[in-house]
Scaffold this motif. Structure first.
Motif, short mmCIF file in Angstrom:
data_model
loop_
_atom_site.label_atom_id
_atom_site.label_comp_id
_atom_site.label_asym_id
_atom_site.label_seq_id
_atom_site.Cartn_x
_atom_site.Cartn_y
_atom_site.Cartn_z
N HIS A 143 -67.51 -71.95 -37.00
CA HIS A 143 -68.30 -70.77 -37.35
C HIS A 143 -69.75 -70.97 -36.93
N LYS A 144 -70.43 -69.88 -36.70
CA LYS A 144 -71.85 -69.95 -36.38
C LYS A 144 -72.64 -69.91 -37.69
N VAL A 145 -72.54 -71.00 -38.45
CA VAL A 145 -73.18 -71.06 -39.76
C VAL A 145 -74.69 -71.21 -39.59
N GLN A 146 -75.43 -70.28 -40.16
CA GLN A 146 -76.89 -70.31 -40.07
C GLN A 146 -77.51 -71.13 -41.19
N ALA A 147 -76.88 -71.15 -42.35
CA ALA A 147 -77.37 -71.92 -43.49
C ALA A 147 -76.21 -72.16 -44.44
N LEU A 148 -76.23 -73.30 -45.11
CA LEU A 148 -75.14 -73.68 -46.00
C LEU A 148 -75.69 -74.03 -47.37
N LEU A 149 -75.04 -73.52 -48.41
CA LEU A 149 -75.42 -73.80 -49.80
C LEU A 149 -74.22 -74.36 -50.53
N VAL A 150 -74.41 -75.51 -51.16
CA VAL A 150 -73.36 -76.13 -51.98
C VAL A 150 -73.98 -76.44 -53.33
N ALA A 156 -71.91 -69.90 -47.12
CA ALA A 156 -72.34 -70.12 -45.73
C ALA A 156 -72.79 -68.80 -45.14
N LEU A 157 -74.03 -68.75 -44.69
CA LEU A 157 -74.54 -67.55 -44.02
C LEU A 157 -74.09 -67.56 -42.57
N THR A 158 -73.60 -66.42 -42.10
CA THR A 158 -73.17 -66.26 -40.72
C THR A 158 -73.83 -65.01 -40.13
N PRO A 159 -73.78 -64.84 -38.82
CA PRO A 159 -74.37 -63.63 -38.23
C PRO A 159 -73.73 -62.35 -38.77
N GLU A 160 -72.46 -62.41 -39.16
CA GLU A 160 -71.76 -61.21 -39.63
C GLU A 160 -71.95 -60.95 -41.12
N GLY A 161 -72.31 -61.98 -41.89
CA GLY A 161 -72.43 -61.82 -43.33
C GLY A 161 -72.52 -63.17 -44.01
N TYR A 162 -71.62 -63.41 -44.96
CA TYR A 162 -71.59 -64.74 -45.58
C TYR A 162 -70.20 -65.03 -46.09
N LEU A 163 -69.89 -66.33 -46.16
CA LEU A 163 -68.61 -66.81 -46.68
C LEU A 163 -68.85 -67.45 -48.03
N PHE A 223 -80.94 -66.48 -48.63
CA PHE A 223 -79.64 -66.27 -49.28
C PHE A 223 -79.69 -64.99 -50.11
N ILE A 224 -79.67 -63.85 -49.42
CA ILE A 224 -79.72 -62.55 -50.07
C ILE A 224 -78.66 -61.63 -49.47
N LYS A 225 -78.34 -60.59 -50.21
CA LYS A 225 -77.54 -59.50 -49.67
C LYS A 225 -78.10 -58.19 -50.22
N LEU A 226 -77.93 -57.12 -49.47
CA LEU A 226 -78.29 -55.79 -49.92
C LEU A 226 -77.05 -54.92 -49.91
N GLU A 227 -76.92 -54.07 -50.91
CA GLU A 227 -75.78 -53.17 -50.99
C GLU A 227 -76.21 -51.87 -51.66
N ARG A 228 -75.48 -50.82 -51.33
CA ARG A 228 -75.73 -49.49 -51.89
C ARG A 228 -74.59 -49.14 -52.82
N ASP A 229 -74.91 -48.75 -54.08
CA ASP A 229 -73.84 -48.42 -55.02
C ASP A 229 -73.48 -46.94 -54.93
N ALA A 230 -72.53 -46.52 -55.77
CA ALA A 230 -72.03 -45.15 -55.72
C ALA A 230 -73.11 -44.13 -56.06
N ALA A 231 -74.12 -44.56 -56.81
CA ALA A 231 -75.20 -43.64 -57.19
C ALA A 231 -76.30 -43.59 -56.14
N GLY A 232 -76.15 -44.34 -55.06
CA GLY A 232 -77.14 -44.34 -54.00
C GLY A 232 -78.28 -45.30 -54.21
#
Length: 354
Positions: A189-196, A210-217, A261-270
């Motif tokens: 994988h193209k792991v950009q950063a790893l957290l254990v 594990a952060l990857t270009p597509e998201g995280y594992l 090590f962050i993610k952003l998401e939109r919930d059903a309420a916007g």
């Protein structure tokens, strides 16, 4: 670490330094007070939930400032007790109880700004959970036996300190072992950063991110697992939202504090929520903040981040934790039935799971 652990550590260190030079209860009481002193910064309101998070463990946990404070604080206490003949010892005990607090915090993943005022970089080894009974109990027992039986039982206090330090060393070694396994299995994988980091209350079950270009594992490994490949789930980090909000101050602040090590998401309420991936597990994270909302005109940025953390079903989580730590790789962590983003199971080599 939690307040009980810091109080126990401060008391044990102070008793060890002062020994028979003063009443053990005086040394333990002063050490407990100094051991919890840095965490009083939690009472300061910096204006919004995100600022309160990133400025906790800041100046009050800086080795430089605590070292400057030790001499006047220890001297004042020695004079107050009328024990000026032991002034140097009281200053030493004060200094050690003050600086061992942030050093212990550094072992967790939160982020402790040890090097202020020279650097505001948050540091965290992440080899121990913020609450771990196997670390705290030896300190409580050792100091408790010494206080109950008098100065001739000081060896119990020393033994408690020795066992707690040995446990910290063990946690670091276990973390390195799991990190090596994760790197080997994620080599393709193209792991950009790893957290254990350990799961709650133990150093047997470890969480891997594990952060990857597509998201995280995200995956878990127990030291009691049978030999075999590690299993991961793949999640989105909200690349489109990160691009739209990359210059938004709250997003920049949390990204810097969490080392990306962050993610952003939109919930059903916007509502658009940013989460710190280091603390918690999918889909529940301790530190989440609403930073924007969807409107007919597009994304409306909020001037200050609003806390939106979640802990999920604690009872179900503890049941899964016990089962998974015991080596049951088929145990599934409790998830919400409705998800903003559905995971895609992947094997270590990156192929879809059957």
């Amino acid at each position: 670490m939690d307040s009980i652990s810091q109080i126990a550590l401060g008391a044990a260190v102070s008793v060890a330094v002062m020994g028979r030079r003063t009443a053990l209860w005086k040394a333990a009481l002063w050490g407990a007070a100094c051991g919890t002193l840095p965490d009083l910064d939690a009472l300061i309101d910096h204006g919004d939930a995100l600022s309160n998070m990133v400025l906790h463990r800041a100046d009050s946990h800086a080795l430089f400032w605590l070292s400057l404070l030790a001499a006047p604080l220890g001297t004042s206490f020695a004079w107050l007790l009328g024990e000026r003949q032991h002034l140097r010892r009281w200053v030493l005990a004060t200094w050690l109880t003050l600086i061992t607090h942030p050093l212990l915090d550094w072992m967790t993943i939160y982020g402790t700004q040890l090097l202020r005022p020279f650097s505001s970089e948050p540091l965290g080894l992440g080899s121990i959970f913020i609450i771990d009974p196997l670390y705290t109990l030896p300190l409580l027992i050792g100091t408790g036996v010494a206080l109950r039986n008098g100065a001739h039982a000081l060896r119990w206090n020393a033994l408690g300190l020795l066992l707690s330090c040995a446990y910290l060393a063990w946690s670091a070694l276990a973390q390195q072992h799991v990190s090596r396994l994760a790197r080997e299995q994620l080599a393709e994988h193209k792991v950009q950063a790893l957290l254990v980091t350990p799961s709650p209350f133990n150093t047997v079950l470890w969480r891997i991110v594990a952060l990857t270009p597509e998201g995280y594992l995200e995956g878990f490994h127990s030291l009691l697992d049978a030999p075999g490949p590690l299993r991961f789930q793949s999640y989105s980090r909200g690349a489109e939202l990160q691009e739209a909000l990359r210059d938004h101050a709250p997003v920049q602040t949390l990204s810097r504090f969490s080392d990306g090590f962050i993610k952003l998401e939109r919930d059903a309420a916007g509502l658009v929520r940013i989460s710190d991936l280091r603390m918690g597990q999918e889909p529940h994270y301790v530190f989440s903040f609403v930073v924007a909302r969807e409107t007919p005109q597009g994304l409306e940025r909020l001037e200050s981040a609003e806390a939106a953390g979640a802990r999920g079903d604690v009872r179900a989580g503890l049941a899964w934790l016990w089962q998974r730590a015991g080596g049951d790789v088929e145990a599934q962590p409790p998830h919400e039935s409705a998800r903003v983003m559905q995971p895609r199971a992947v094997q270590a080599a990156g192929q879809p799971a059957p």
